[in-house]
Design an enzyme around this catalytic site. Sequence first.
Site, PDB file in Angstrom:
ATOM      1  N   ASN A   1     -13.793  58.100  43.566  1.00 28.78           N
ATOM      2  CA  ASN A   1     -13.126  58.973  44.530  1.00 28.78           C
ATOM      3  C   ASN A   1     -13.718  60.371  44.619  1.00 28.78           C
ATOM      4  OD1 ASN A   1     -11.777  58.640  41.872  1.00 28.78           O
ATOM      5  ND2 ASN A   1     -10.607  60.426  42.526  1.00 28.78           N
TER       6      ASN A   1
ATOM      7  N   SER B   1      -4.520  50.858  48.541  1.00 25.84           N
ATOM      8  CA  SER B   1      -3.488  51.793  48.975  1.00 25.84           C
ATOM      9  C   SER B   1      -3.590  52.031  50.474  1.00 25.84           C
ATOM     10  CB  SER B   1      -3.658  53.115  48.217  1.00 25.84           C
ATOM     11  OG  SER B   1      -2.752  54.067  48.708  1.00 25.84           O
TER      12      SER B   1
ATOM     13  N   CYS C   1      -5.241  64.595  42.946  1.00 28.18           N
ATOM     14  CA  CYS C   1      -4.194  64.384  41.958  1.00 28.18           C
ATOM     15  C   CYS C   1      -4.394  65.289  40.756  1.00 28.18           C
ATOM     16  CB  CYS C   1      -4.195  62.936  41.493  1.00 28.18           C
ATOM     17  SG  CYS C   1      -4.426  61.793  42.842  1.00 28.18           S
TER      18      CYS C   1
ATOM     19  N   HIS D   1      -2.454  54.831  52.383  1.00 28.21           N
ATOM     20  CA  HIS D   1      -2.638  56.149  53.020  1.00 28.21           C
ATOM     21  C   HIS D   1      -4.078  56.651  53.021  1.00 28.21           C
ATOM     22  CE1 HIS D   1      -2.762  59.071  49.507  1.00 28.21           C
ATOM     23  NE2 HIS D   1      -2.347  57.980  48.889  1.00 28.21           N
TER      24      HIS D   1
ATOM     25  N   GLN E   1     -10.612  53.532  47.081  1.00 26.08           N
ATOM     26  CA  GLN E   1     -11.578  54.272  47.903  1.00 26.08           C
ATOM     27  C   GLN E   1     -12.544  53.345  48.632  1.00 26.08           C
ATOM     28  OE1 GLN E   1     -11.827  57.518  48.704  1.00 26.08           O
ATOM     29  NE2 GLN E   1     -10.121  58.151  47.422  1.00 26.08           N
TER      30      GLN E   1
ATOM     31  N   THR F   1      14.155  46.350  46.987  1.00 29.62           N
ATOM     32  CA  THR F   1      14.096  46.026  48.418  1.00 29.62           C
ATOM     33  C   THR F   1      12.767  46.505  48.988  1.00 29.62           C
ATOM     34  OG1 THR F   1      16.487  46.219  48.569  1.00 29.62           O
ATOM     35  CG2 THR F   1      15.254  46.377  50.642  1.00 29.62           C
TER      36      THR F   1
ATOM     37  N   GLY G   1      -1.540  52.959  45.274  1.00 33.26           N
ATOM     38  CA  GLY G   1      -2.641  52.690  44.350  1.00 33.26           C
ATOM     39  C   GLY G   1      -2.252  52.933  42.900  1.00 33.26           C
ATOM     40  N   THR G   2      -1.522  54.005  42.665  1.00 35.92           N
ATOM     41  CA  THR G   2      -1.125  54.345  41.305  1.00 35.92           C
ATOM     42  C   THR G   2      -0.283  53.242  40.684  1.00 35.92           C
ATOM     43  OG1 THR G   2      -1.188  56.699  41.828  1.00 35.92           O
ATOM     44  CG2 THR G   2       0.137  56.049  39.916  1.00 35.92           C
TER      45      THR G   2
HETATM   46  C1  LIG Z   1      -5.899  57.869  45.846  1.00 33.42           C
HETATM   47  C2  LIG Z   1      -6.370  57.003  44.747  1.00 33.42           C
HETATM   48  C3  LIG Z   1      -5.460  56.321  43.923  1.00 33.42           C
HETATM   49  C4  LIG Z   1      -3.982  56.527  44.025  1.00 33.42           C
HETATM   50  O1  LIG Z   1      -3.422  55.915  45.151  1.00 33.42           O
HETATM   51  P1  LIG Z   1      -1.965  56.372  45.624  1.00 33.42           P
HETATM   52  O2  LIG Z   1      -1.625  55.401  46.706  1.00 33.42           O
HETATM   53  O3  LIG Z   1      -2.111  57.770  46.134  1.00 33.42           O
HETATM   54  O4  LIG Z   1      -1.067  56.272  44.457  1.00 33.42           O
HETATM   55  C5  LIG Z   1      -5.964  55.496  42.954  1.00 33.42           C
HETATM   56  N1  LIG Z   1      -7.279  55.329  42.795  1.00 33.42           N
HETATM   57  C6  LIG Z   1      -8.186  55.952  43.568  1.00 33.42           C
HETATM   58  C7  LIG Z   1      -9.636  55.713  43.348  1.00 33.42           C
HETATM   59  C8  LIG Z   1      -7.766  56.823  44.565  1.00 33.42           C
HETATM   60  O5  LIG Z   1      -8.659  57.465  45.318  1.00 33.42           O
END
Ligand SMILES: *Cc1c(COP(=O)(O)O)cnc(C)c1O
Length: 391
Positions: A158, A208, A334, A210, A188, A246, A74-75
């Site tokens: 989030n 994202s 974070c 995870h 989210q 890659t 996500g980042t």
């Molecule tokens: C967790 C999160 C991210 C970051 O995603 P990552 O895959 O951990 O880098 C970005 N935005 C929101 C709203 C999140 O909850």
Amino acid sequence: MKEKSRIYLDNAASTPIDSAVSDVMIPYIFDHFGNPSSLHENGRKTTLALSKARFHVSKLIGAKPNEIYFTSGGTESNNMALIGYSKAVKKLKPEYDRILVSEIEHESILETVRYLEKDLRFAIDFIKTTRDGFVDLKSYSDLLSPKTCLVSVMLVNNEIGTIQPIQSMVEILKKRNYDTLFHSDGVQALGKIPIDVRQMKLDMLSISSHKINGPKGIGALYIKRGICIEPIVYGGGQEMSLRSGTENVYSIVGFGKACEIWKNKMNQSNSVVRELQKYMINRVMNEIPGSRINGSLQNRISNNVNFSFKGINGENLLVKLDEYGIEASTGSACSSNKKKQASHVLKSLGLSYDEISGSIRFSLGSQNTLNELEVAVKVLKDVIHEFRETN
Ligand SMILES: *Cc1c(COP(=O)(O)O)cnc(C)c1O
């Protein structure tokens, strides 16, 4: 293996990987390890796996496979959308020098716009928030200007789980006839609310893996066909030349599987989690004096519960709960690295300092049980009672 006695209520920070996801990843770790750019059989196998995963990811958000760009999460997707598009704007239409974001964005948006302001000389406007935890549409309309090149507002917050009025925001934008793109951080929201980028008229969307029971370190950016952005990573030209390097094949395969699973189980899973959410909110509000819930209960995803407890320090509460095996968060995982920073989200809602410092987030997952929540509420009650007795 997970320790048996621990109760994990921090699913907005990350989720356990689904065993059906890890199962499909393993062959791509040991057997099909080829580089998708290689022309031999092992390479072709991984190329095929990438296409399949891209298909499943695209399906979950209503996009076409060739509009999905894999990233490290996500980042990176947020960085790629904001920096990548800003660089393109600088070249093609430099008179568009404003970017509009909400005050309650994730750090990966806020830190990125700070960079764009400092180094690329964009002006950043911040949309105000209502006390209920939604972007203020009046503030949005006022700030939207013919010089705004990009709007970026998250689909779901989030920290408090509120679903933002993206549809209304897009409609307001379309009426203006500005040449302004709309990006949304959908991390989210994925798996929690139905997403259809075409119907919602989104130009870019970050997601994202995870947060939906997939592996960490993998995500994607949806970019509507026809939109041009500059890369932020240069090299061998992977991901249609927008994100070289890659491909993280086995993680992409896992992410694809997680999306396939959520597409099928979304409604059912969310209604189960919704019951857990109701249970926890009812019991805490009824049985723990001086508790408040942060953010609206309407238009809120099923897994988020964010409380403030009068006279309690959220960090101390968190540590104590952890001693009893209950894992929660004081908001954004974070930002826990940056000690002593009060939640910018709760601040934007207009909460008092005490309300902010007494806040704690529980985020539920489909693996949680009613029994776990019973235990969690009991411990929470006891710990808060004890804190109040000793003060
Ligand atoms: C967790 C999160 C991210 C970051 O995603 P990552 O895959 O951990 O880098 C970005 N935005 C929101 C709203 C999140 O909850």
